[in-house]
Design an enzyme around this catalytic site. Structure first.
Site, PDB file in Angstrom:
ATOM      1  CG  HIS A 122      26.245  79.455  70.588  1.00  0.00           C
ATOM      2  ND1 HIS A 122      26.527  79.974  71.836  1.00  0.00           N
ATOM      3  CD2 HIS A 122      24.904  79.518  70.456  1.00  0.00           C
ATOM      4  CE1 HIS A 122      25.396  80.329  72.421  1.00  0.00           C
ATOM      5  NE2 HIS A 122      24.394  80.059  71.609  1.00  0.00           N
ATOM      6  CG  ASP A 199      28.809  73.905  70.903  1.00  0.00           C
ATOM      7  OD1 ASP A 199      27.884  73.186  71.311  1.00  0.00           O
ATOM      8  OD2 ASP A 199      28.675  75.125  70.683  1.00  0.00           O
ATOM      9  CD  GLN A 202      21.300  73.701  68.217  1.00  0.00           C
ATOM     10  OE1 GLN A 202      20.379  72.945  67.927  1.00  0.00           O
ATOM     11  NE2 GLN A 202      21.116  74.805  68.896  1.00  0.00           N
ATOM     12  CE  LYS A 225      21.075  74.864  73.057  1.00  0.00           C
ATOM     13  NZ  LYS A 225      20.297  75.989  72.535  1.00  0.00           N
ATOM     14  CB  CYS A 365      24.278  83.095  70.511  1.00  0.00           C
ATOM     15  SG  CYS A 365      23.008  83.540  71.683  1.00  0.00           S
TER      16      CYS A 365
HETATM   17  N1  PMP Z   1      26.380  75.998  71.221  1.00  0.00           N
HETATM   18  C1  PMP Z   1      25.394  75.909  70.333  1.00  0.00           C
HETATM   19  C2  PMP Z   1      25.703  75.411  68.947  1.00  0.00           C
HETATM   20  C3  PMP Z   1      24.097  76.268  70.688  1.00  0.00           C
HETATM   21  O1  PMP Z   1      23.118  76.190  69.790  1.00  0.00           O
HETATM   22  C4  PMP Z   1      23.860  76.722  72.005  1.00  0.00           C
HETATM   23  C5  PMP Z   1      22.473  77.131  72.452  1.00  0.00           C
HETATM   24  N2  PMP Z   1      21.837  78.049  71.610  1.00  0.00           N
HETATM   25  C6  PMP Z   1      24.926  76.784  72.897  1.00  0.00           C
HETATM   26  C7  PMP Z   1      26.168  76.420  72.474  1.00  0.00           C
HETATM   27  C8  PMP Z   1      24.759  77.279  74.307  1.00  0.00           C
HETATM   28  O2  PMP Z   1      23.988  76.406  75.035  1.00  0.00           O
HETATM   29  P1  PMP Z   1      23.473  76.805  76.488  1.00  0.00           P
HETATM   30  O3  PMP Z   1      22.828  78.155  76.354  1.00  0.00           O
HETATM   31  O4  PMP Z   1      22.499  75.735  76.847  1.00  0.00           O
HETATM   32  O5  PMP Z   1      24.660  76.846  77.396  1.00  0.00           O
END
Ligand code: PMP
Length: 411
Positions: A122, A199, A202, A225, A365
């Site tokens: 991401h 990270d 998910q 999430k 993203c």
């Molecule tokens: N890493 C992953 C794998 C994600 O799916 C996301 C959220 N789409 C994020 C990081 C970023 O999370 P946040 O926007 O809550 O900071």
């Protein structure tokens, strides 16, 4: 098996119509819905306990502080961190990863050092490292993927070497739905004297996560999430690393003594939590942890496995539908990215929305990943434990109807 229909009753938002159709919410990868228990925790806090933490001696302040710290302890237990000192409250995964990059990365990287990430990251696990690489002269190295969309472990073994100082990898991909072998990657990193950052945005909502078993040095995730509110997240870190690190933000709450020209920091975890924190968010995240724990993360994971095994072949049977990531349901989770013929994913998502189904469309993203897959954008259906098998059937039916519509025009 958990009863998705019964659990769904806890989520008031799910009982509404969208475009005259019952809402089917399949955008859980972006954010999950909140059960009554979490909404009540937020309301209770503001209705009965609202006060600033760690400062006042009055009863409300003591209650707010006790609840805020109790939430930290719940999160600690949830990920099996050794101590609540190692559980820092942040704004979310993005902030957590930025803190590691800026605090640990800037202090420990020099020119020619390597930061290893992968093509399935991401943006929040790419851009902070690009910035640190620019500032320190370190190099950003990408791990390749296999043709099925798994992390290529042979490539990891080849690229994680003596120059590697940081390996930062997603635990579960938000596009491909695959789970990466974090423990193996941690071992590879540690053999080279590097640290590993994960990270977990998910992963934590969908499976049991034990940071000690994974032997990760840092682990980041977001409250929103996992049935919690937005604006609250977590950074777990190994104690010695966190103790040696400088805070990223400075001000109230994080100091010990403030002199005219210099200051000293208070102890962990508060050293990193400058200013008034998201007290209500943390307490409600604690309620989300209670809620998920009561269902059981093993149960949630097993249910999502069954749902994936059920829906994936049905999606694969739709002619013209391309699925990204493994086509074998045992190799992936309930995040399914796809394209249908040459229908633009935004049109596809709009057509599904007209049928009451919320999915995401775009680059998720993860622009380097989409470039790697040679695709501009995709649609993505991401399931959670409150999604039923009937809803999965409705997605398949809606995709078939959409296909017909785009092929033949309105019927
Ligand atoms: N890493 C992953 C794998 C994600 O799916 C996301 C959220 N789409 C994020 C990081 C970023 O999370 P946040 O926007 O809550 O900071």
């Amino acid at each position: 098996m958990l009863d998705a229909n019964a659990l769904k009753q806890d989520f008031p938002i799910l009982f509404q119509e969208v475009n005259d159709e019952p809402l089917i919410y399949l955008d859980n990868g972006a954010t999950t819905q909140k059960p009554k228990q979490v909404l009540e925790a937020l309301r209770n806090y503001y209705e009965s306990d609202n006060a600033n933490v760690h400062r006042g001696v009055h009863t409300l302040a003591e209650r707010a502080t006790a609840d805020y710290e109790a939430a930290r302890e719940k999160v600690r237990a949830f990920i099996n961190a050794p101590s609540s000192k190692q559980v820092l409250f942040t704004r979310g995964t993005t902030t957590s990863l930025n803190w590691v990059a800026r605090s640990y990365g800037l202090a420990n990287l020099k020119p020619e050092d390597e930061i290893v990430i992968s093509y399935m990251e991401h943006h929040s696990n790419i851009v902070p490292w690009q910035e640190v690489a620019k500032a320190t002269g370190a190099k950003l190295v990408y791990l390749e993927l296999t043709p099925e969309g798994q992390l290529d472990l042979a490539d990891a073994k080849a690229k994680i070497g003596p120059k590697t100082k940081i390996v930062s990898i997603t635990h579960v991909s938000n596009v491909l739905g695959v789970t990466n072998p974090l423990k193996e990657l941690a071992d590879l990193a540690h053999e080279q004297g590097a640290i590993i950052v994960a990270d977990g945005a998910q992963a934590v909502p969908h499976m049991p996560v034990d940071v000690q078993e994974l032997d990760v040095d840092f682990y980041a995730f977001s409250g929103h999430k996992m049935c919690g509110p937005t604006g609250i997240g977590v950074l777990y870190g190994k104690l010695a690393l966190l103790e040696a690190m400088e805070p990223i933000e400075f001000g109230g709450e994080m100091i010990d003594f403030v002199y005219d020209q210099t200051s000293t920091w208070t102890e962990l975890p508060w050293k990193f939590e400058a200013g008034t924190p998201n007290i209500a968010g943390a307490i409600a995240l604690g309620a989300a942890v209670d809620y998920l724990t009561a269902i059981g993360l093993e149960e949630i994971h097993a249910y999502e496995e069954r749902l994936t095994a059920y829906v994936l072949p049905k999606l694969q049977a739709i002619e013209g539908l391309t699925i990204y990531g493994p086509t074998d349901s045992t190799q992936r989770g309930a995040v399914i990215s796809f394209n249908l013929d040459d229908v633009h994913p935004h049109d596809l998502a709009t057509a599904l929305d007209m049928q009451g189904i919320a999915v995401r469309a775009g680059h998720h993203c993860a622009q380097p990943l989409l470039r790697y897959l040679d695709v501009q954008s995709t649609a993505r259906a991401s399931f959670y434990f409150y999604n039923t098998f009937e809803e999965a059937d409705q997605l398949v039916a809606a995709l078939n109807a959409t296909k017909e519509f785009f092929n033949n025009g309105p019927i």
